[in-house]
Design a protein around this motif. Structure first.
Motif, PDB file in Angstrom:
ATOM      1  N   ALA A 411      35.260  39.947  45.027  1.00 34.26           N
ATOM      2  CA  ALA A 411      36.365  40.896  44.996  1.00 34.26           C
ATOM      3  C   ALA A 411      37.465  40.729  43.797  1.00 34.26           C
ATOM      4  O   ALA A 411      37.540  41.740  43.358  1.00 34.26           O
ATOM      5  CB  ALA A 411      37.406  40.378  46.317  1.00 34.26           C
ATOM      6  N   THR A 415      38.047  43.914  41.293  1.00 30.95           N
ATOM      7  CA  THR A 415      39.428  44.488  41.476  1.00 30.95           C
ATOM      8  C   THR A 415      40.137  44.582  40.109  1.00 30.95           C
ATOM      9  O   THR A 415      40.234  43.403  39.545  1.00 30.95           O
ATOM     10  CB  THR A 415      40.096  43.383  42.362  1.00 30.95           C
ATOM     11  N   ILE A 421      44.063  41.553  47.036  1.00 36.96           N
ATOM     12  CA  ILE A 421      43.070  41.002  47.539  1.00 36.96           C
ATOM     13  C   ILE A 421      43.912  40.019  48.806  1.00 36.96           C
ATOM     14  O   ILE A 421      44.717  39.395  48.519  1.00 36.96           O
ATOM     15  CB  ILE A 421      42.357  39.895  46.657  1.00 36.96           C
ATOM     16  N   ASP A 439      39.805  43.944  49.381  1.00 41.39           N
ATOM     17  CA  ASP A 439      40.135  44.402  48.158  1.00 41.39           C
ATOM     18  C   ASP A 439      40.634  45.737  47.905  1.00 41.39           C
ATOM     19  O   ASP A 439      40.198  46.319  48.702  1.00 41.39           O
ATOM     20  CB  ASP A 439      39.246  43.677  47.178  1.00 41.39           C
ATOM     21  N   ARG A 495      35.987  45.690  52.225  1.00 32.49           N
ATOM     22  CA  ARG A 495      36.320  44.975  53.361  1.00 32.49           C
ATOM     23  C   ARG A 495      35.053  44.265  53.929  1.00 32.49           C
ATOM     24  O   ARG A 495      34.418  44.994  54.500  1.00 32.49           O
ATOM     25  CB  ARG A 495      37.180  45.540  54.230  1.00 32.49           C
TER      26      ARG A 495
END
Length: 502
Positions: A411, A415, A421, A439, A495
């Motif tokens: 993540a 990201t 997150i 995230d 997710r």
């Protein structure tokens, strides 16, 4: 005088009842030990076998005592407590020698399992000289006992010894003699089991040539046995048919006056015989097709197992070469990581039936600790949030942390700046809870989702990752009676849901 006589009688009765009581106690302890062993409670099973052994020795029940003592020794060396195992076998042997002296008869059939267990330990420890000495003793006990089952077991033990220490010719000779013995008895199932055990032996020792040779021999032998079985069935049907004809001819000779009736019976018998032969052919064809399908399934399973072993062997063989290269090079680092992941993936697949141990853990403290490990890996202004109650649950901290850390690192990598997150914990029932990593990154492309948790599903540059992280995490979740999945309904990033069942 009468009182003294009564007292002596009571003492004698008590003395005679002691062995019976000891034997009853031994039977009960042995039963408990077997139940613990079935539940894989190995330490408790070992303790109970030792207690049963002592009870049987006190009752002079040497056969049961030896069985329990040898089983306890096997459980010792299963956990690599070799000193305790050898010491226990020495004590069992001394008690047996004492029993031989008391009874005035030799018990080679009971000496055999003690020596065999000692031999197995020397084989496992790779002590060739000591193993050879025990094998010679084992042959002597088998010959002295003159028990057919021991002679068969000896051939199997010899094959195991010779293959372990690289004496392939002698191992083949012992193995062929064992298979020939079962073939002569027409016990083909046991012969097949021998070949499969030989293949398993090669896998355990990591010997690809032994596995390949055993597999080739098994296939050739199995084809010949199938032909023999088919011929035997055909001969049996043919004998039935000939018997029917002979019966008809005998009736024809004895009932000449009823010629027309006999002719009708003959025609009927021929029709029935033809129907029987036709039915037998159809049945035989069905059996052959069923066996062929079963053989194909078994072959696929064998090939999958061989493929896994082959990949693991390649990984192990790469290690020494990679260790000679510059570990600072990205390509070398990628290969080393790939090799480690392959071995880890294979080990997890082999031990899926062995669950991890659980311990009481504070969820909030645990989640905070995991999230803190990725705070220095995120881009600018990415917010990290933990939503977990101060609740205690049973989990395996090491492996749950490892899965969550892998998800959080992914993540963090995908990201962008100013993203978010989350690490959430949710209780879904009395014995079900979830760890959720969310995230606002780039998400998972639709075409990659189906194979996300499957190893080796795509070709890619290893320096960009080998794609084995999520498959490994998925197997670890399975070993904790859980699952790892992607939430396909979440579209603002990615997710992942780790669901565990307590």
């Amino acid at each position: 005088m009468k009182r003294v006589t009564r007292l002596l009688i009571i003492i004698a009765l008590c003395y005679l009842s002691l062995p019976a009581a000891a034997q009853g106690k031994g039977d009960d302890l042995q039963k408990q030990a077997m139940e613990s062993l079935e539940k894989k409670e190995y330490i408790r099973a070992r303790y109970l076998y030792l207690q049963a052994y002592n009870a049987y020795i006190n009752a002079a029940q040497y056969e049961q005592a030896v069985a329990c003592g040898v089983q306890a020794s096997a459980l010792y060396h299963r956990e690599n407590y070799y000193n305790e195992a050898f010491e226990l076998l020495y004590g069992v042997e001394q008690n047996l020698i004492d029993g031989e002296r008391k009874t005035g008869r030799q018990m080679p059939a009971l000496r055999y399992p003690i020596t065999r267990e000692r031999l197995q330990m020397y084989i496992k420890l790779r002590k060739s000289a000591s193993a050879k000495e025990q094998l010679a003793k084992l042959k002597g006990w088998a010959e002295a006992a003159k028990v057919d089952s021991l002679a068969t077991n000896l051939l199997y033990t010899e094959a195991n010894y010779y293959y372990t220490f690289g004496q392939t010719q002698q191992g083949d000779a012992a193995f062929n003699a064992l298979v020939q013995r079962y073939a002569e008895q027409k016990d083909y199932d046991k012969a097949r089991a021998c070949y499969k055990e030989m293949i398993a032996m090669g896998r355990r020792s990591g010997s690809v040539p032994l596995v390949a040779r055993a597999y080739d021999k098994y296939m050739a032998w199995n084809d010949s046995i199938r032909a023999i079985e088919a011929q035997e069935k055909y001969d049996a049907l043919n004998a039935q048919y000939e018997t029917s004809l002979q019966t008809i001819e005998e009736k024809d000779d004895s009932l000449a006056a009823r010629q027309y009736t006999i002719i009708g019976l003959c025609v009927l018998a021929l029709i029935l015989a033809a129907a029987l032969v036709l039915g037998a052919v159809v049945l035989l064809r069905f059996v052959m097709q069923t066996r062929k399908q079963k053989k194909v399934i078994e072959t696929v399973k064998e090939h999958n197992a061989l493929k896994t072993q082959f990949i693991r062997n390649i990984s192990a063989q790469m290690k020494p070469t990679l260790d000679t290269l510059d570990a600072k090079q990205p390509g070398v680092q990628a290969l080393l990581g790939f090799s480690d992941h392959i071995e880890e993936l294979s080990a997890l697949e082999d031990t899926l039936a062995e669950p991890y141990e659980m311990e009481e853990t504070n969820v909030f403290t645990f989640c905070e600790g995991v999230m803190n490990q990725v705070r220095d890996k995120v881009r600018d202004n990415v917010s990290l949030n933990v939503n977990a109650p101060k609740l205690t649950v049973k989990i395996n901290k090491e492996h749950v942390a490892r899965i969550l850390l892998h998800l959080l690192q992914n993540a963090a990598e995908h990201t962008p700046a100013d993203g978010k997150i989350w690490l959430d914990f949710k209780k879904r029932g009395a014995h079900t809870h979830q760890f959720i990593v969310t995230d606002t990154g780039v998400g998972i492309p639709e075409e990659r989702r189906a194979n996300l948790f499957k190893p080796f599903s795509e070709l890619k540059d290893l320096t960009q990752g080998d794609g084995l992280g999520l498959p490994i995490c998925s197997l670890e979740a399975t070993k904790m009676n859980g699952s790892l999945s992607l939430d396909a309904d979440y579209t603002k990033g990615a997710r992942f849901v780790l669901e565990l069942h307590g």
